[in-house]
Design a protein around this motif. Structure first.
Motif, short mmCIF file in Angstrom:
data_model
loop_
_atom_site.label_atom_id
_atom_site.label_comp_id
_atom_site.label_asym_id
_atom_site.label_seq_id
_atom_site.Cartn_x
_atom_site.Cartn_y
_atom_site.Cartn_z
N ARG A 1 0.82 -1.21 0.00
CA ARG A 1 0.00 0.00 0.00
C ARG A 1 0.86 1.26 0.00
O ARG A 1 0.38 2.36 -0.26
CB ARG A 1 -0.88 0.05 1.26
CG ARG A 1 -2.00 -0.94 1.30
CD ARG A 1 -2.78 -0.75 2.59
NE ARG A 1 -3.87 -1.69 2.71
CZ ARG A 1 -5.08 -1.51 2.17
NH1 ARG A 1 -5.34 -0.43 1.48
NH2 ARG A 1 -6.01 -2.42 2.34
N ILE A 2 2.12 1.11 0.36
CA ILE A 2 3.00 2.26 0.56
C ILE A 2 4.00 2.34 -0.58
O ILE A 2 4.65 1.35 -0.92
CB ILE A 2 3.75 2.12 1.91
CG1 ILE A 2 2.74 2.10 3.06
CG2 ILE A 2 4.76 3.25 2.09
CD1 ILE A 2 3.31 1.55 4.36
N SER A 3 4.11 3.52 -1.16
CA SER A 3 5.04 3.72 -2.27
C SER A 3 5.93 4.92 -1.95
O SER A 3 5.47 6.05 -1.91
CB SER A 3 4.25 3.96 -3.55
OG SER A 3 5.10 4.31 -4.60
N ILE A 4 7.19 4.65 -1.73
CA ILE A 4 8.10 5.72 -1.33
C ILE A 4 8.51 6.54 -2.55
O ILE A 4 8.95 5.99 -3.56
CB ILE A 4 9.33 5.13 -0.60
CG1 ILE A 4 8.87 4.56 0.75
CG2 ILE A 4 10.41 6.19 -0.41
CD1 ILE A 4 9.92 3.79 1.48
N GLN A 5 8.33 7.85 -2.46
CA GLN A 5 8.66 8.76 -3.57
C GLN A 5 10.07 9.31 -3.42
O GLN A 5 10.79 9.44 -4.39
CB GLN A 5 7.66 9.92 -3.59
CG GLN A 5 6.22 9.48 -3.71
CD GLN A 5 5.97 8.72 -5.00
OE1 GLN A 5 6.16 9.27 -6.07
NE2 GLN A 5 5.56 7.46 -4.91
N SER A 6 10.43 9.67 -2.20
CA SER A 6 11.78 10.19 -1.98
C SER A 6 12.14 10.03 -0.52
O SER A 6 11.28 10.02 0.36
CB SER A 6 11.89 11.66 -2.40
OG SER A 6 11.12 12.45 -1.55
N MET A 7 13.43 9.89 -0.27
CA MET A 7 13.91 9.82 1.10
C MET A 7 15.41 10.09 1.12
O MET A 7 16.11 9.87 0.14
CB MET A 7 13.60 8.46 1.74
CG MET A 7 14.30 7.30 1.07
SD MET A 7 13.81 5.71 1.75
CE MET A 7 14.33 5.87 3.41
#
Ligand code: ZN
Length: 80
Positions: free
Chosen positions: A21-27
């Protein structure tokens, strides 16, 4: 915790099991490597690391460790 917050916490625990469900865009990550500290970034669907190995291979122990930690939460084409 009040009842409202307890219900949200129960939902959060279920969500935490459903990583797709979680989609990381930037970190941005400070990575305390064995020899040196490193800055690792994920943005625009790609990794960056300031270590020497990454310069030539575009993947390194730091980015691969984060891929393992972030299992299913980064775009598939980057993880493979
Ligand atoms: Zn690295």
């Amino acid at each position: 915790m009040d009842n409202g917050m307890i219900r949200k916490y129960e939902k959060a625990k279920l969500y935490a099991e459903e990583r797709d469900r979680i989609s990381i865009q930037s970190m941005a990550v400070n990575f305390d490597g064995k020899n040196n500290p490193h800055k690792v970034e994920f943005k625009d669907d790609g990794w960056q690391c300031d270590c020497h190995f990454f310069e030539t291979r575009k993947r390194c122990s730091h980015t691969m460790a984060l891929e393992l930690i972030l299992d299913q939460m980064i775009p598939e084409k980057v993880a493979s």
